[in-house]
Design a protein around this motif. Structure first.
Motif: not given
Length: 168
Positions: A51-61, A65-69, A101-104
């Motif tokens: 998710v961080q890689d996606l964010k870095t590529e498309y939503l840099r500004n 994101i503090d937690k993804v699980a 962000i939480r994913v089922a």
């Protein structure tokens, strides 16, 4: 003909085509042919990095994101495949927002395209809170095949409801 609860917003023609695949017992085969294998992201740490890689590529500004699980408490029954939460806390004299962000958990064993659709959807909520035109435009910017993947996830959920068995 049973109601297709995950496809209710689609046209009658589309629903009839899906009903035809179900009647011919071909829906699972179509999905497996389109998406032959599951992804290898199995841990929360790997999901966070993805998710961080996606964010870095498309939503840099965008806000960090503090937690993804993966979350086993998210159920499709509640019409949720993933969740984005923003928790506000007072830190010093400032109000800070923590984004999670939480994913089922069911998406641990699906094709990468399905996981990407969920990740893109939840990341888009960092910038756009409502499911409006701007939200879906942002989703399509991050993943040009977003709408196809969303439809295919709905097909998978329909297949899962019918058979009770995962495909991957």
């Amino acid at each position: 003909m049973q109601p297709l609860k995950y496809l209710s917003a689609y046209s009658e023609q589309t629903r009839q085509q899906v009903q035809q695949l179900i009647a011919q017992d071909r829906l699972a085969d179509v999905l497996r042919q389109r998406y032959p294998a599951a992804h290898g992201i199995r841990t929360d740490k790997a999901l966070y990095q993805y998710v961080q890689d996606l964010k870095t590529e498309y939503l840099r500004n965008a806000a960090p994101i503090d937690k993804v699980a993966f979350d086993s408490k998210i159920h499709v029954i509640n019409h949720a495949l993933g969740l984005h939460t923003s928790i506000s806390r007072v830190q010093g004299g400032k109000l800070k927002a923590k984004h999670e962000i939480r994913v089922a958990t069911m998406f641990k064993e699906t094709p990468l395209e399905f996981l990407r659709m969920i990740a893109v959807h939840e990341l888009a909520h960092v910038k756009e809170k409502q499911h409006d035109k701007a939200f879906y435009k942002l989703c399509a910017y991050m993943e040009p095949n977003y709408h196809q993947y969303e439809f295919d996830v709905r097909l998978y959920l329909t297949q899962l409801d019918l058979s009770g068995q995962r495909l991957w």
